[in-house]
Every structure is written in C-alpha cells, then in structure tokens.
Write an enzyme that holds these catalytic residues in place. Structure first.
Site, PDB file in Angstrom:
ATOM      1  N   SER A  78     -18.254 -55.322   8.538  1.00  0.00           N
ATOM      2  CA  SER A  78     -19.727 -56.188   8.286  1.00  0.00           C
ATOM      3  C   SER A  78     -19.636 -56.909   9.591  1.00  0.00           C
ATOM      4  O   SER A  78     -19.819 -57.480  10.223  1.00  0.00           O
ATOM      5  CB  SER A  78     -19.556 -57.098   6.668  1.00  0.00           C
TER       6      SER A  78
HETATM    7  N1  SAH Z   1     -15.299 -56.095   3.933  1.00  0.00           N
HETATM    8  C1  SAH Z   1     -15.784 -54.928   4.685  1.00  0.00           C
HETATM    9  C2  SAH Z   1     -17.118 -54.162   4.665  1.00  0.00           C
HETATM   10  C3  SAH Z   1     -16.384 -53.149   4.823  1.00  0.00           C
HETATM   11  S1  SAH Z   1     -18.236 -52.518   3.773  1.00  0.00           S
HETATM   12  C4  SAH Z   1     -15.225 -55.543   6.282  1.00  0.00           C
HETATM   13  O1  SAH Z   1     -14.594 -56.488   6.043  1.00  0.00           O
HETATM   14  O2  SAH Z   1     -14.840 -54.442   7.176  1.00  0.00           O
HETATM   15  C5  SAH Z   1     -17.844 -52.079   2.427  1.00  0.00           C
HETATM   16  C6  SAH Z   1     -16.737 -51.224   2.417  1.00  0.00           C
HETATM   17  O3  SAH Z   1     -16.869 -50.827   0.781  1.00  0.00           O
HETATM   18  C7  SAH Z   1     -16.448 -49.710   2.589  1.00  0.00           C
HETATM   19  O4  SAH Z   1     -15.047 -49.916   3.180  1.00  0.00           O
HETATM   20  C8  SAH Z   1     -16.482 -48.684   1.444  1.00  0.00           C
HETATM   21  O5  SAH Z   1     -15.536 -47.820   1.754  1.00  0.00           O
HETATM   22  C9  SAH Z   1     -15.980 -49.710  -0.051  1.00  0.00           C
HETATM   23  N2  SAH Z   1     -16.514 -49.403  -1.399  1.00  0.00           N
HETATM   24  C10 SAH Z   1     -17.565 -49.528  -1.028  1.00  0.00           C
HETATM   25  N3  SAH Z   1     -18.017 -48.590  -3.195  1.00  0.00           N
HETATM   26  C11 SAH Z   1     -16.558 -49.075  -3.093  1.00  0.00           C
HETATM   27  C12 SAH Z   1     -15.577 -49.176  -4.259  1.00  0.00           C
HETATM   28  N4  SAH Z   1     -16.584 -48.845  -6.013  1.00  0.00           N
HETATM   29  N5  SAH Z   1     -14.818 -49.273  -4.307  1.00  0.00           N
HETATM   30  C13 SAH Z   1     -13.807 -49.685  -3.807  1.00  0.00           C
HETATM   31  N6  SAH Z   1     -14.538 -50.531  -2.290  1.00  0.00           N
HETATM   32  C14 SAH Z   1     -15.718 -49.634  -2.138  1.00  0.00           C
END
Ligand code: SAH
Length: 230
Positions: A78
């Site tokens: 993010s």
């Molecule tokens: N907090 C992270 C943001 C990653 S983007 C950071 O700081 O890098 C969002 C993430 O949510 C992705 O890695 C994606 O694979 C995950 N995601 C999407 N749907 C999900 C679900 N149903 N359960 C758990 N994770 C999920």
C-alpha cells in the site's frame, strides 16, 4: 496457479544505509505535510526500512516515494499515505490485539508491531504468506502470520481490539464484526469497483455498531472464499 508454493524472487535482505534513512525522513515530512498528525504513526514509518519490503533493491527510490508498488502474486504494497491514514484511524495502543487482513509484503504489519500491537495477520496467497512470514521473523517483528481467508477472520484468536483490512472488500464480512471487542475499531475499505470508501466501524460497550465514511481509496480486491487458494 497462485495457491501452490511457487518460487518467488529472492528476498531483499539488504542494509538500511544513511541514504535510505534520508529518503525515509523526506517521506515522513511529506506525510506530515499531507495531514498525518499522529506522531506515533509518523515515528513508526520513520523507523521501518520500507525498501526491504520490496523485492527488487533496484527500486530504492520508489520504496520511499508516496506510492503503491507491485509485490509478488499480482498484489501491491500500500501507498505510505494510505498506511499512515489507516493506522491513524485505527488508534492502536500498546499491547492491543490487532487482526490484519491482507499481510501482503508485511509492511503494514511491521508498522502495527512497532506501535506495540500484538498482530495476527491473514494472507490468502500462500507464496506471499511464506515469504512475508520469513521476512518479518528476520526483521525481528513478532507477528502471528496465518495463511487463510480473511472473510472468516480468526475465530480461534478472537476477540480483537482492532481489525484492519488492507484489501478492497465487497462488503463488511460479518465474522469481522463479531470478532471485534466492545470498544473496538474496524477499519475497512468497502466497494466492488475501482474505488473503495474507507469505513471506520466502532463497537460501543453494549455492542452497538457505528459507521463513518472516511474518504475514497484504491486497493487490490479482497478475494472471495470461492477463489481462495486458486
Ligand atoms: N498490508 C499489505 C497490503 C497488501 S495488498 C502491505 O502492507 O503490503 C492486500 C493483500 O490482501 C494482498 O496480499 C492479497 O493477497 C490479500 N488478500 C486479498 N483477499 C484476501 C482474503 N480474502 N484473505 C486474506 N488476504 C487477502
């Protein structure tokens, strides 16, 4: 295939040089100017080497630009401003039990750990889960990472003081509301299109829920149970 243990690019375990620290100070200044007034959140961002959460060390400048960036499995780390905004809304105190949905690179997890939270973080993509688990461990962050489906929350560890969703949810999953303590706060971007509304949901001591819309953001989608592990 996404769910299998596919090899990922080798992990960036480089150092945190004066150059990195200088770039980071600039980023913190930028966030402050853009309206983040929470000193603890700014200090946490100032401490954490964000470049080590991006696999390709050639992108150091990008690591400290206020922008989202691709990470493995088609996901993104993010934008720093979004991380700061969500963390500020969450109002994390030391020792609080926090559930994060969407571990991704682990950067947001590291911010929560630095604020003294006991973080449980769920990631649905297994290769990302494995890589990030190792990364956080090496960096000394004591987060509990879980490979699972965020729509279900984490019943075995509930209730939580805070719940933070870092992917765009089509709706507010009921288990996340149920797993929130009275007095708790849930921060979740909601919306099925390209843009989501950041929702702050609070639960009072009697269990009544209150909603507040806090602005528009863009997240990768929260993937449904049906596509889980595929
Ligand atoms: N907090 C992270 C943001 C990653 S983007 C950071 O700081 O890098 C969002 C993430 O949510 C992705 O890695 C994606 O694979 C995950 N995601 C999407 N749907 C999900 C679900 N149903 N359960 C758990 N994770 C999920």
């Amino acid at each position: 295939m996404v769910g299998a243990d596919l090899p990922l690019p080798s992990m960036n375990v480089g150092e945190d040089s004066f150059r990195h620290q200088g770039l980071r100070r600039k980023l913190v200044d930028q966030l402050r100017k853009r309206g983040i007034g929470n000193v603890e959140v700014l200090n946490a961002i100032g401490k954490i080497p964000r470049h080590l959460f991006i696999d390709d060390s050639a992108f150091v400048e990008m690591a400290y630009a206020d922008t989202a960036f691709p990470i493995p499995c088609g996901q993104t780390i993010s934008q720093p401003w979004t991380v700061a905004f969500q963390t500020d809304l969450l109002q994390v105190g030391k020792g609080m039990k926090v559930l994060e949905i969407g571990t991704g690179s682990g950067y947001q997890t590291a911010v929560l750990c630095t604020l003294g939270a006991k973080v449980h973080s769920i990631e649905r993509h297994r290769p990302l889960y494995l890589q990030t688990k190792e990364r956080l461990l090496r960096m000394g962050h004591k987060a509990y990472t879980v490979h699972g489906d965020g729509f279900a929350g984490l019943t075995r560890e509930a209730p939580f003081d805070r719940v933070l969703v870092t992917c765009g949810a089509p709706f507010v999953p009921k288990p996340l509301l149920e797993q929130l303590k009275p007095g708790g706060r849930l921060v979740i971007p909601v919306g099925e299109g390209a843009v989501q509304e950041m929702m702050l949901i609070t639960k009072d001591e009697r269990g009544t829920l209150f909603e507040e819309a806090c602005g528009q953001f863009k997240f990768v989608p929260m993937l449904s149970e049906r596509s889980f592990g595929v």
